[in-house]
Design a protein around this motif. Sequence first.
Motif, PDB file in Angstrom:
ATOM      1  N   ARG A 103       0.796  -1.235   0.000  1.00 47.68           N
ATOM      2  CA  ARG A 103       0.000   0.000   0.000  1.00 47.68           C
ATOM      3  C   ARG A 103       0.827   1.283   0.000  1.00 47.68           C
ATOM      4  O   ARG A 103       0.258   2.372  -0.100  1.00 47.68           O
ATOM      5  CB  ARG A 103      -0.963   0.010   1.190  1.00 47.68           C
ATOM      6  CG  ARG A 103      -2.031  -1.037   1.074  1.00 47.68           C
ATOM      7  CD  ARG A 103      -2.846  -0.803  -0.174  1.00 47.68           C
ATOM      8  NE  ARG A 103      -3.785  -1.875  -0.395  1.00 47.68           N
ATOM      9  CZ  ARG A 103      -4.322  -2.142  -1.562  1.00 47.68           C
ATOM     10  NH1 ARG A 103      -4.017  -1.431  -2.616  1.00 47.68           N
ATOM     11  NH2 ARG A 103      -5.171  -3.136  -1.689  1.00 47.68           N
ATOM     12  N   LEU A 104       2.146   1.165   0.092  1.00 51.22           N
ATOM     13  CA  LEU A 104       3.002   2.358   0.084  1.00 51.22           C
ATOM     14  C   LEU A 104       2.801   3.183  -1.183  1.00 51.22           C
ATOM     15  O   LEU A 104       2.520   4.381  -1.120  1.00 51.22           O
ATOM     16  CB  LEU A 104       4.473   1.954   0.234  1.00 51.22           C
ATOM     17  CG  LEU A 104       5.486   3.094   0.115  1.00 51.22           C
ATOM     18  CD1 LEU A 104       5.341   4.052   1.293  1.00 51.22           C
ATOM     19  CD2 LEU A 104       6.901   2.544   0.054  1.00 51.22           C
ATOM     20  N   ARG A 105       2.926   2.558  -2.319  1.00 54.12           N
ATOM     21  CA  ARG A 105       2.822   3.280  -3.590  1.00 54.12           C
ATOM     22  C   ARG A 105       1.458   3.931  -3.790  1.00 54.12           C
ATOM     23  O   ARG A 105       1.377   5.129  -4.105  1.00 54.12           O
ATOM     24  CB  ARG A 105       3.159   2.341  -4.739  1.00 54.12           C
ATOM     25  CG  ARG A 105       3.209   3.035  -6.067  1.00 54.12           C
ATOM     26  CD  ARG A 105       3.770   2.106  -7.135  1.00 54.12           C
ATOM     27  NE  ARG A 105       3.811   2.801  -8.398  1.00 54.12           N
ATOM     28  CZ  ARG A 105       3.318   2.303  -9.519  1.00 54.12           C
ATOM     29  NH1 ARG A 105       2.771   1.104  -9.536  1.00 54.12           N
ATOM     30  NH2 ARG A 105       3.382   2.991 -10.627  1.00 54.12           N
ATOM     31  N   PRO A 106       0.333   3.199  -3.626  1.00 52.93           N
ATOM     32  CA  PRO A 106      -0.972   3.861  -3.813  1.00 52.93           C
ATOM     33  C   PRO A 106      -1.198   5.029  -2.855  1.00 52.93           C
ATOM     34  O   PRO A 106      -1.742   6.066  -3.256  1.00 52.93           O
ATOM     35  CB  PRO A 106      -1.994   2.749  -3.561  1.00 52.93           C
ATOM     36  CG  PRO A 106      -1.255   1.475  -3.732  1.00 52.93           C
ATOM     37  CD  PRO A 106       0.165   1.756  -3.401  1.00 52.93           C
ATOM     38  N   ILE A 107      -0.786   4.875  -1.605  1.00 48.02           N
ATOM     39  CA  ILE A 107      -0.984   5.957  -0.629  1.00 48.02           C
ATOM     40  C   ILE A 107      -0.124   7.161  -0.994  1.00 48.02           C
ATOM     41  O   ILE A 107      -0.592   8.305  -0.974  1.00 48.02           O
ATOM     42  CB  ILE A 107      -0.707   5.459   0.808  1.00 48.02           C
ATOM     43  CG1 ILE A 107      -1.822   4.501   1.238  1.00 48.02           C
ATOM     44  CG2 ILE A 107      -0.590   6.622   1.779  1.00 48.02           C
ATOM     45  CD1 ILE A 107      -1.567   3.789   2.552  1.00 48.02           C
ATOM     46  N   LEU A 108       1.136   6.926  -1.359  1.00 47.34           N
ATOM     47  CA  LEU A 108       2.018   8.039  -1.741  1.00 47.34           C
ATOM     48  C   LEU A 108       1.526   8.732  -3.012  1.00 47.34           C
ATOM     49  O   LEU A 108       1.542   9.966  -3.098  1.00 47.34           O
ATOM     50  CB  LEU A 108       3.455   7.551  -1.937  1.00 47.34           C
ATOM     51  CG  LEU A 108       4.234   7.227  -0.673  1.00 47.34           C
ATOM     52  CD1 LEU A 108       5.621   6.714  -1.020  1.00 47.34           C
ATOM     53  CD2 LEU A 108       4.332   8.442   0.243  1.00 47.34           C
ATOM     54  N   LEU A 109       1.105   7.960  -3.997  1.00 50.19           N
ATOM     55  CA  LEU A 109       0.629   8.567  -5.246  1.00 50.19           C
ATOM     56  C   LEU A 109      -0.644   9.371  -5.029  1.00 50.19           C
ATOM     57  O   LEU A 109      -0.812  10.443  -5.619  1.00 50.19           O
ATOM     58  CB  LEU A 109       0.420   7.493  -6.318  1.00 50.19           C
ATOM     59  CG  LEU A 109       1.697   6.893  -6.903  1.00 50.19           C
ATOM     60  CD1 LEU A 109       1.374   5.769  -7.870  1.00 50.19           C
ATOM     61  CD2 LEU A 109       2.539   7.961  -7.577  1.00 50.19           C
ATOM     62  N   THR A 110      -1.530   8.871  -4.190  1.00 51.94           N
ATOM     63  CA  THR A 110      -2.747   9.623  -3.869  1.00 51.94           C
ATOM     64  C   THR A 110      -2.391  10.952  -3.222  1.00 51.94           C
ATOM     65  O   THR A 110      -2.939  12.001  -3.571  1.00 51.94           O
ATOM     66  CB  THR A 110      -3.649   8.805  -2.920  1.00 51.94           C
ATOM     67  OG1 THR A 110      -3.985   7.582  -3.554  1.00 51.94           O
ATOM     68  CG2 THR A 110      -4.909   9.561  -2.568  1.00 51.94           C
TER      69      THR A 110
END
Length: 172
Positions: A103-110
């Motif tokens: 979930r790191l990438r989706p949270i950071l991109l959001t």
Amino acid sequence: ESFKTLGRSMTVAFLIILILLAAQFKSLKQPFIIGITIPLSFIGVILGLMITRVPFGMMSFFGIVALTGIVVNDAIVMISQINDYRSEGKGLFLSLVEGGKTRLRPILLTTITSIAGLIPLTLDFAGGAEYWRPLAVSLIFGLLVATILTLVVVPVLYSFIEKMDKDQLKNI
């Protein structure tokens, strides 16, 4: 008077969110973890307003309301992923690490796309920035702090609460 009314509305909304999360997760512990990130994200709002010397007003408050939804969403995504890994039979530590990685990438991109979309509101390109700036500053700084909290505090609290339950079960 307006702030008092909005404060009451925010409290009612917070309680409704916790009730809905308790029904979704069939637990009181996980909504508690999610709920903790909401007031902690206000640290970012306060720091942002102080750093930029933007006064707190109605638009800042509206920013906080919007921030609450985003923070809750990020925490739900994180906890839901951890729960999925746990239901697959993975251990607590591995579930926390894998959930964080996944979930790191989706949270950071959001967060990055939201902040990028808010930056023009803080600048005076077409006039009226003094009206929108408090909302944008609240959201930008709140999102920065909330993202860190979601990626760090949520797994730590989850781990602490799950270990505490396991230890209490051993004592019975």
